[in-house]
Design an enzyme around this catalytic site. Structure first.
Site, short mmCIF file in Angstrom:
data_model
loop_
_atom_site.label_atom_id
_atom_site.label_comp_id
_atom_site.label_asym_id
_atom_site.label_seq_id
_atom_site.Cartn_x
_atom_site.Cartn_y
_atom_site.Cartn_z
N GLY A 59 0.51 -1.32 0.69
CA GLY A 59 0.20 0.30 -0.14
C GLY A 59 0.75 1.17 0.14
N HIS A 60 2.33 1.00 -0.15
CA HIS A 60 3.36 2.22 -0.28
C HIS A 60 4.33 2.34 -1.01
CE1 HIS A 60 5.40 5.34 1.88
NE2 HIS A 60 4.20 5.89 2.87
N PHE A 61 4.38 3.05 -1.89
CA PHE A 61 3.13 3.12 -3.03
C PHE A 61 3.14 1.74 -3.92
CE2 PHE A 61 4.48 6.73 -1.37
CZ PHE A 61 3.40 7.64 -0.95
N VAL A 66 8.19 3.25 -1.40
CA VAL A 66 8.65 4.15 -0.87
C VAL A 66 8.93 3.46 0.69
CG1 VAL A 66 9.28 5.87 -0.30
CG2 VAL A 66 8.47 5.87 -2.34
#
Length: 157
Positions: A59-61, A66
């Site tokens: 989810g990041h990203f 990152v």
């Protein structure tokens, strides 16, 4: 080089098994793979190997992964907690270390899967069970993040 004494054997590097004896964190929140260059009560360097299979990257990203800044600061804090626990020895066994404050956090460059973070921590101050540290996250000789933070060793239940 200064060393830490553990069972009358000089220790300048801690592997993942010893790290898990010193702090209670476990996957996915254990963010330090190894600790080296230990100067008891003063400084050390934690190693974090960033891999794509870590849960935060879903989810990041997803299109441009990152490593989150808050996790970089958490890795600094864990490295500091490992140093404190290794320095204090049996007196500190089973204790938790809690953040009290984070100051002057700066994120200069992104950290991505495939990077190996060298987390350099230096004690600024220690009064009883409160410790203040300066942490820096380096990748390939470049400073990526830094912060000053305070933590407290919880002495009772």
């Amino acid at each position: 080089m200064s060393t830490t004494e553990t069972n009358k054997v000089a220790v300048t590097e801690l592997d993942i098994n010893r790290i898990m004896e010193l702090i209670p964190h476990r996957y996915p929140m254990l963010l330090v793979d190894k600790v080296k260059d230990i100067v008891p009560g003063e400084s050390c360097t934690g190693i974090k190997n960033v891999t794509m299979n870590e849960p935060q990257f879903t989810g990041h990203f997803p299109q441009k992964p990152v490593f989150p800044g808050v996790m970089i600061v958490e890795a600094m804090a864990q490295t500091s907690a490992i140093l404190v626990m290794q320095t204090l020895g049996q007196e500190a066994e089973g204790r938790l270390v809690y953040f009290m404050g984070i100051e002057e956090a700066k994120f200069r460059r992104p950290i991505v899967p495939g990077d190996q973070i060298q987390i350099k921590v230096q004690k600024i101050q220690n009064r009883r069970n409160v410790w203040k540290f300066k942490g820096e996250a380096w990748v390939d000789g470049n400073l990526h993040a830094e912060a000053t933070y305070t933590a407290m060793i919880v002495m009772g239940d």
